[in-house]
Write a protein that holds these residues in place. Sequence first.
Motif, short mmCIF file in Angstrom:
data_model
loop_
_atom_site.label_atom_id
_atom_site.label_comp_id
_atom_site.label_asym_id
_atom_site.label_seq_id
_atom_site.Cartn_x
_atom_site.Cartn_y
_atom_site.Cartn_z
N PRO A 17 0.67 -1.36 0.04
CA PRO A 17 0.00 0.13 0.06
C PRO A 17 0.74 1.38 -0.03
CG PRO A 17 -0.76 -1.46 1.60
CD PRO A 17 0.54 -1.88 1.24
N MET A 18 0.21 2.34 -0.24
CA MET A 18 0.87 3.56 -0.57
C MET A 18 1.64 3.97 0.61
SD MET A 18 -0.59 7.21 -1.48
CE MET A 18 -1.74 7.44 -0.30
N ILE A 63 -0.02 18.17 12.62
CA ILE A 63 -1.51 18.36 12.55
C ILE A 63 -1.84 18.50 11.08
CG2 ILE A 63 -3.34 19.60 13.34
CD1 ILE A 63 -1.78 20.33 15.89
N GLY A 64 -2.68 17.49 10.63
CA GLY A 64 -3.06 17.68 9.28
C GLY A 64 -4.75 17.55 8.90
N PRO A 65 -5.07 17.91 7.89
CA PRO A 65 -6.58 18.23 7.55
C PRO A 65 -7.14 16.73 7.26
CG PRO A 65 -5.33 18.78 5.61
CD PRO A 65 -4.39 18.35 6.76
N TRP A 66 -6.72 15.69 8.20
CA TRP A 66 -7.42 14.25 7.88
C TRP A 66 -8.40 13.86 8.76
CZ3 TRP A 66 -1.60 14.42 9.30
CH2 TRP A 66 -0.93 14.85 8.14
N PHE A 67 -9.06 12.71 8.28
CA PHE A 67 -9.91 12.03 8.99
C PHE A 67 -9.08 11.08 9.70
CE2 PHE A 67 -10.78 9.89 4.83
CZ PHE A 67 -10.23 8.93 4.90
N HIS A 68 -9.61 10.04 10.30
CA HIS A 68 -8.84 8.96 10.99
C HIS A 68 -8.13 8.24 10.05
CE1 HIS A 68 -8.06 6.44 14.44
NE2 HIS A 68 -8.41 5.42 13.96
N GLY A 69 -6.84 8.35 9.88
CA GLY A 69 -5.95 7.55 9.28
C GLY A 69 -5.62 7.92 8.00
N GLN A 70 -6.27 9.06 7.41
CA GLN A 70 -6.13 9.58 6.04
C GLN A 70 -4.83 9.83 5.59
OE1 GLN A 70 -8.57 13.02 5.07
NE2 GLN A 70 -8.08 12.74 2.86
N GLN A 71 -3.93 10.10 6.36
CA GLN A 71 -2.53 10.59 6.23
C GLN A 71 -1.58 9.24 5.95
OE1 GLN A 71 -3.71 10.64 9.19
NE2 GLN A 71 -2.28 9.10 10.10
N ASP A 72 -2.29 8.01 6.14
CA ASP A 72 -1.48 6.73 5.94
C ASP A 72 -2.77 5.72 5.62
OD1 ASP A 72 0.82 5.02 6.62
OD2 ASP A 72 -1.00 4.11 8.02
#
Length: 638
Positions: free
Chosen positions: A107-108, A337-346
């Motif tokens: 995965p990415m 701190i990012g503009p992400w939902f739960h786990g969107q950065q990974d």
Amino acid sequence: MKLQRSLLSAVVSFALLAGGAQASQSNAALPSEIPEHFEANISIFDYTREEVMIPMRDGVKLFTVIWKPKHLAAPAPIVITRTPYDASNRQTYTGRPRSPTATAAVPMPDAPLLEKGYIRVYQDVRGKHGSEGNYVMTLPLRGPLNPGPVDQSTDAYDTIDWLVKNVPNNNGRVGIIGVSYEGWTSLMALFDSHPALKAAIPMNAMVDGWVGDDWYHNGAFRPFSLEYVYRQTTLKGANEIPMGSRDAYITYLRAGSTNDMAKSRNMDQLPAWKKLIDNPAYTQIWQAQAVDKLIARTSVKVPTLIVHGLFDQEDNYGSPAVFAELQKQGAQNQLVIGPWFHGQQDPWFHTYSGSHLGALQWNSDTTHYFLYQVMLPFFEQHLRDKQPASPTPRVRAFETGTNEWRSYSQWPAPGVSTRKIYLEANGTLSFTAPDAKAKSFDEYVSDPAKPVPYRVQPILPNDSHDTTWGQWLVDDQRPFESRPDVLTYASEPLKEPVTLAGGIFAELHASTTGQDSDWVVKLIDAYPEEVPLTPELGGYQLMVSADILRGRYRESYEVAKPIKSNATLPYRVRMPHANHTFLPGHRIMVQIQSSWFPLYDRNPQTFVPNIAYAPKDAYKKATQRIYHGSFVELPVLK
């Protein structure tokens, strides 16, 4: 004619049956075209994939998958993830390599590590999937709640010890990384850490399951926890709960209390479930496991990068709370701190760009930025001594509104001061304090039979294949403004920007005709009625921060007390951190309500010892009054 057609049909059917029988006999004589053993040509692969069982100090063996690039030019670091979500499938979606090229097979999030020649390891925690032992959903550290010789800290230690001694061509340095539960196991590895553990990246970790992460928020229970516990503890693998309706709102409402819903699915057989609902107050079973409190009492030696999502719909309390303790212990610890939902950065579980969330566009791919500009340089620095090209800021925070990354030396951001914005008559908000003698109020009737939904129906179960569970924190709040049981207050259009960079609290002065009540506070950015460059955002109401307080805990989280009916009392509501700019022309808005269903279970509004077991006749309407002069404390950045 009918008789002739019937005879013809019978003849045809008999012929087909006879032919089928002959075909079956003929097919049985042919060998299977699937060989008993097939060996793929792995010589074309640029990596090896090995499955091993690693022994722990108590003799239990944990299933572990080791991915290693071939032809390493030099000894390589190891990065490990410890998971309850199936180590075999966690890295490849299917458990089978999809490509002979490592960076395409994983995965990415793993691609940058494989590109740089890292050894990548996944492991099932004890008791799940391929691992031996007993599964305890959040196994406490050894101590009063766990008298045994092992915990997730010792399992991490023993795993790292085995890896550095048994995996050829490793450089003796290990990093650990993970999202959610895996973020929690990453934090557990920091306690009595192995000397080879040199870097940790806990992402969206569950830190305090009662105050503001998975199970409760400020005492209010989250029924979707029921779905998770069913999935994780009815089988050693995973098991989806039978919901019975496409709309979770209908399913939970018809069921009655939370325990009624659970009992209808035989969940009274599950110890993890009973532990959750039989401990509704903030007792030692919660406090002794709160990771921020544990870290405050220890010295963390491992450089740690804490990752937080502004729109984390599951664990939006823990990451800032842990960093608040870690930043006291040294500059080696960082926060992003990012503009992400739960786990969107990974996004290991699907391909998901970090360039947008729902209707909101960020003008850049924030996921790619995190993976290549934050995660990889952090590991390179601590696992290979490769210093970043430019100094690394202590805090990197994406500022929604302006959609820009900001760098700070601490969090909350330096220069933040608290400003109160007050709820006033006629649905207005003002930074000017009202007359203290004013006793005016707004009121509404809260009816448990018709709770306010947390998003527009149908509300899909979290396990639904087409769920948009990750997006609900950016849902447009306009549909709820018109409900008679929702109060809305708004400022005048702003002439200057207002930037928030820190934690938020609301203080409501309120009364209820009931004996208990929930108070939901939503801080909203109300867009102008027309937004020329993005017309679909005209009039949009974006939640910047929102949370709930169960009124019975207004005096003490540890002891539930009935509320005195018709008494005006203060209620202090802790809300998630924000890093947001209200732009000129926008309005600051606050919405108040007393239910948020089925995100949180319904408060019966009569006092019962445990709301999870509330009988049907306990659910009563109540009239709620919100007094003007109530306020929200905003962390305004000058």
